[in-house]
Scaffold this active site. Structure first.
Site, mmCIF file in Angstrom:
data_model
loop_
_atom_site.group_PDB
_atom_site.id
_atom_site.type_symbol
_atom_site.label_atom_id
_atom_site.label_comp_id
_atom_site.label_asym_id
_atom_site.label_seq_id
_atom_site.Cartn_x
_atom_site.Cartn_y
_atom_site.Cartn_z
ATOM 1 N N LYS A 71 2.988 11.046 -11.293
ATOM 2 C CA LYS A 71 2.411 10.399 -12.015
ATOM 3 C C LYS A 71 2.561 9.165 -12.601
ATOM 4 C CE LYS A 71 -1.164 13.507 -14.989
ATOM 5 N NZ LYS A 71 -0.807 13.878 -16.624
ATOM 6 N N LYS B 81 7.572 22.912 -14.158
ATOM 7 C CA LYS B 81 7.130 21.353 -14.049
ATOM 8 C C LYS B 81 6.448 21.852 -12.231
ATOM 9 C CE LYS B 81 5.591 16.894 -14.579
ATOM 10 N NZ LYS B 81 5.070 15.713 -15.403
ATOM 11 N N ARG C 173 1.244 -1.346 -0.128
ATOM 12 C CA ARG C 173 -0.529 -0.389 -0.041
ATOM 13 C C ARG C 173 1.197 1.100 0.169
ATOM 14 N NH1 ARG C 173 -2.537 -2.874 3.368
ATOM 15 N NH2 ARG C 173 -4.561 -4.168 2.296
ATOM 16 N N GLU D 177 9.844 18.687 -25.100
ATOM 17 C CA GLU D 177 9.151 18.519 -23.653
ATOM 18 C C GLU D 177 9.347 19.949 -23.597
ATOM 19 O OE1 GLU D 177 6.059 16.956 -22.786
ATOM 20 O OE2 GLU D 177 6.413 15.426 -23.539
ATOM 21 N N HIS E 107 -0.837 12.949 -29.419
ATOM 22 C CA HIS E 107 -0.923 11.217 -28.877
ATOM 23 C C HIS E 107 -2.184 10.619 -30.058
ATOM 24 C CE1 HIS E 107 -3.342 8.166 -26.242
ATOM 25 N NE2 HIS E 107 -4.454 8.507 -26.882
ATOM 26 N N ASN F 139 -0.687 19.025 -20.962
ATOM 27 C CA ASN F 139 -0.117 18.713 -22.046
ATOM 28 C C ASN F 139 -0.177 19.451 -24.164
ATOM 29 O OD1 ASN F 139 -0.406 16.761 -20.403
ATOM 30 N ND2 ASN F 139 -3.546 17.500 -19.939
ATOM 31 N N ARG G 166 -2.419 22.459 -14.528
ATOM 32 C CA ARG G 166 -1.653 21.146 -15.024
ATOM 33 C C ARG G 166 -2.260 20.245 -16.478
ATOM 34 N NH1 ARG G 166 0.898 16.349 -11.371
ATOM 35 N NH2 ARG G 166 2.073 15.198 -12.771
ATOM 36 N N GLU H 57 -4.206 17.988 -11.567
ATOM 37 C CA GLU H 57 -4.936 18.224 -12.534
ATOM 38 C C GLU H 57 -5.997 18.250 -12.827
ATOM 39 O OE1 GLU H 57 -2.424 16.610 -15.888
ATOM 40 O OE2 GLU H 57 -4.877 15.815 -17.643
ATOM 41 N N HIS I 58 7.109 9.554 -28.434
ATOM 42 C CA HIS I 58 6.736 10.726 -27.669
ATOM 43 C C HIS I 58 7.081 12.055 -28.484
ATOM 44 C CE1 HIS I 58 3.538 12.038 -24.670
ATOM 45 N NE2 HIS I 58 4.336 12.083 -24.331
ATOM 46 N N HIS J 284 -0.160 17.615 -26.893
ATOM 47 C CA HIS J 284 -0.414 16.151 -26.901
ATOM 48 C C HIS J 284 -1.210 15.656 -27.323
ATOM 49 C CE1 HIS J 284 3.347 16.543 -23.874
ATOM 50 N NE2 HIS J 284 3.237 15.619 -23.412
HETATM 51 N N1 LIG Z 1 4.682 10.092 -15.947
HETATM 52 C C1 LIG Z 1 4.656 10.999 -16.147
HETATM 53 O O1 LIG Z 1 4.137 12.236 -16.460
HETATM 54 C C2 LIG Z 1 5.097 11.111 -18.160
HETATM 55 C C3 LIG Z 1 5.758 12.045 -18.383
HETATM 56 C C4 LIG Z 1 6.518 12.254 -20.145
HETATM 57 C C5 LIG Z 1 6.409 10.758 -20.560
HETATM 58 N N2 LIG Z 1 6.096 9.464 -19.524
HETATM 59 C C6 LIG Z 1 6.483 8.345 -20.363
HETATM 60 O O2 LIG Z 1 7.500 8.103 -20.048
HETATM 61 C C7 LIG Z 1 8.102 7.399 -21.147
HETATM 62 C C8 LIG Z 1 8.774 7.601 -22.092
HETATM 63 O O3 LIG Z 1 10.313 7.973 -21.654
HETATM 64 P P1 LIG Z 1 11.588 7.797 -22.185
HETATM 65 O O4 LIG Z 1 11.200 8.464 -23.553
HETATM 66 O O5 LIG Z 1 12.503 7.957 -21.208
HETATM 67 O O6 LIG Z 1 11.626 6.539 -22.708
HETATM 68 P P2 LIG Z 1 12.719 5.048 -22.349
HETATM 69 O O7 LIG Z 1 12.480 4.742 -20.717
HETATM 70 O O8 LIG Z 1 11.446 3.892 -22.922
HETATM 71 O O9 LIG Z 1 13.901 5.513 -22.832
HETATM 72 C C9 LIG Z 1 14.421 5.496 -24.444
HETATM 73 C C10 LIG Z 1 15.046 5.007 -24.272
HETATM 74 O O10 LIG Z 1 16.883 4.869 -24.027
HETATM 75 C C11 LIG Z 1 17.444 4.437 -23.451
HETATM 76 N N3 LIG Z 1 18.178 5.194 -22.213
HETATM 77 C C12 LIG Z 1 17.593 5.188 -21.311
HETATM 78 N N4 LIG Z 1 18.896 6.044 -20.692
HETATM 79 C C13 LIG Z 1 19.450 6.023 -21.177
HETATM 80 C C14 LIG Z 1 20.820 6.660 -21.709
HETATM 81 N N5 LIG Z 1 21.841 7.428 -20.128
HETATM 82 N N6 LIG Z 1 21.950 6.142 -22.452
HETATM 83 C C15 LIG Z 1 21.526 6.026 -23.479
HETATM 84 N N7 LIG Z 1 19.725 4.877 -23.672
HETATM 85 C C16 LIG Z 1 19.270 5.568 -22.639
HETATM 86 C C17 LIG Z 1 16.463 3.122 -22.714
HETATM 87 O O11 LIG Z 1 16.940 1.882 -22.647
HETATM 88 C C18 LIG Z 1 15.613 3.442 -24.168
HETATM 89 O O12 LIG Z 1 16.363 2.359 -24.905
HETATM 90 C C19 LIG Z 1 6.189 6.423 -21.658
HETATM 91 O O13 LIG Z 1 6.045 5.245 -21.134
HETATM 92 C C20 LIG Z 1 5.289 7.987 -21.496
HETATM 93 O O14 LIG Z 1 4.422 7.143 -21.333
HETATM 94 C C21 LIG Z 1 5.648 9.999 -17.913
#
Ligand SMILES: NC(=O)c1ccc[n+]([C@@H]2O[C@H](COP(=O)([O-])OP(=O)(O)OC[C@H]3O[C@@H](n4cnc5c(N)ncnc54)[C@H](O)[C@@H]3O)[C@@H](O)[C@H]2O)c1
Length: 370
Positions: free
Chosen positions: A147, A231, A125, A189, A256, A249, A245, A241, A270, A252
């Protein structure tokens, strides 16, 4: 720590936490985390790619601070953010013998951060967790704000929780190994923050964006800090949100729809979808007479100059049916009662929620975009 390191706080009362930004933070992670621990025991969650690059440094730093650690490795990629991997992660952490005082550490990009955060929110929990984001996108966006979530067959991020980390360590040194395309996706972003709230920051990015993407330390730190500060402020005023907040988006809803078309695959990252989404929002705003055509061109020019896609044709999506896109947009989670809600610009540095976007004008606009 050296003067290259900066700290800021996300002001959330007794759940407030620090975001630390700078190089070589993983080397000192043990010392940073120790005061937050109720037990000297952590579980690191990392994807295999990131583990190869920086897990040893993190482990050494934890050992040096006499913190016991166990590691769970996951395959890299968006597919890992699913129920199956969540189940495996949860059980592996439980098998290790966690107690309420055990802390999880998310070492990686947004995938590992979202999944680990959700595991922390639900195991026993709720146990503490720390974010060590290693992609630019995770450093400026996903690691901050609480999030957490996973994907389902029905859609992305549909299972999740608002659950804040205890600390974010954004080690900018990790970005040197990040593929250029991933880096630029994170940069989109950063541009978003300028466009939604800070015209001066956008102007600075027009001049210094290349330095940010070339990882020039001063420029990179300023870009990450400014993004996190904005942020943090928005999250502190509207954690769940219900108001401001939603402005985060921006780009987005269009983005999306494009990601849905490409099946959330590597065909369109993304951040690339967000870049295209921001250009579409400005162009549509120009079409509606909300902003000058020159303002929309300025936004496109900057993203173009950085190397982000700004035309659907550049990512092989020029022939999309407008009705398809509209249907994805109205399935977007920001839609109420089947209407389309868009975050739209008033000028560079100011956006607003348009609750009932004019669908016919939107269809005409989408039919003509290239
Ligand atoms: N929680 C939130 O507020 C929020 C906001 C935006 C996006 N997201 C989520 O984030 C995700 C995307 O995140 P992302 O773009 O970081 O993708 P990811 O975590 O898949 O990383 C992208 C790629 O880079 C590689 N990688 C990571 N760090 C590295 C480094 N230092 N050197 C070399 N390779 C590296 C990873 O292994 C992966 O293959 C999505 O699932 C999205 O929904 C969440």
């Amino acid at each position: 720590m050296t003067g290259e390191v900066e700290r800021l706080r996300v002001e959330l009362g007794d759940r407030a936490y620090e975001i630390v930004v700078g190089p070589r933070l993983i080397e000192g992670a043990g010392r940073e985390i120790l005061p937050l621990l109720r037990r000297r025991q952590v579980v690191i969650v990392a994807d295999e790619t990131v583990a190869r690059l920086c897990l040893a440094t993190l482990r050494d730093s934890l050992s040096e601070a006499e913190i016991a650690h166990h590691t769970v490795l996951l395959p890299p990629g968006e597919e890992t953010k699913d129920l199956g991997h969540f189940g495996r992660l949860a059980e592996e952490v439980l098998e290790f013998g966690v107690e309420r005082g055990t802390m999880l550490i998310a070492l990686g990009g947004g995938v590992v951060g979202d999944l680990t955060g959700f595991a922390a929110a639900t195991l026993l929990r709720g146990i503490d967790f720390v974010q060590i984001p290693t992609t630019l996108l995770a450093q400026v966006d996903s690691s901050v704000g609480g999030k957490t979530g996973i994907n389902t067959r029905i859609g992305k991020n549909l299972i999740g929780a608002f659950y804040q980390p205890r600390l974010v360590l954004a080690d900018t040194g990790t970005l040197t190994t990040l593929p250029r395309r991933e880096l630029l996706a994170g940069y989109a972003e950063i541009v978003k923050y300028g466009l939604i709230r800070d015209a001066e920051f956008f102007t600075w990015l027009e001049a210094e964006g290349h330095s940010v993407c070339d990882l020039v330390p001063m420029a990179l730190r300023r870009a990450v800090l400014t993004s996190c500060a904005m942020k943090a402020k928005i999250v502190a005023s509207d954690e769940r949100e219900e108001g401001d907040r939603a402005l985060l988006n921006f780009g987005h809803t269009f983005g999306h729809a494009l990601e849905t078309e490409t099946g959330f695959s590597a065909r369109l990252l993304h951040g690339e979808a967000v870049a295209l989404g921001m250009v579409l929002a400005f162009d549509f705003a120009a079409r509606l007479g909300l902003v000058a055509a020159e303002t929309a061109s300025r936004v496109r020019r900057h993203l173009d100059a950085i190397g982000l896609p700004t035309r659907l044709s550049a990512v092989g999506l020029a022939d999309l049916s407008p009705d398809h896109l509209l249907s994805h947009m109205s399935k977007d989670k920001k839609v109420r009662d089947g209407r389309i809600t868009l975050i739209m610009p008033r000028r560079i540095g100011e956006v607003f929620v348009m609750k009932d976007a004019p669908v016919d004008a939107l269809r005409d606009f989408l039919s003509a975009v290239d």
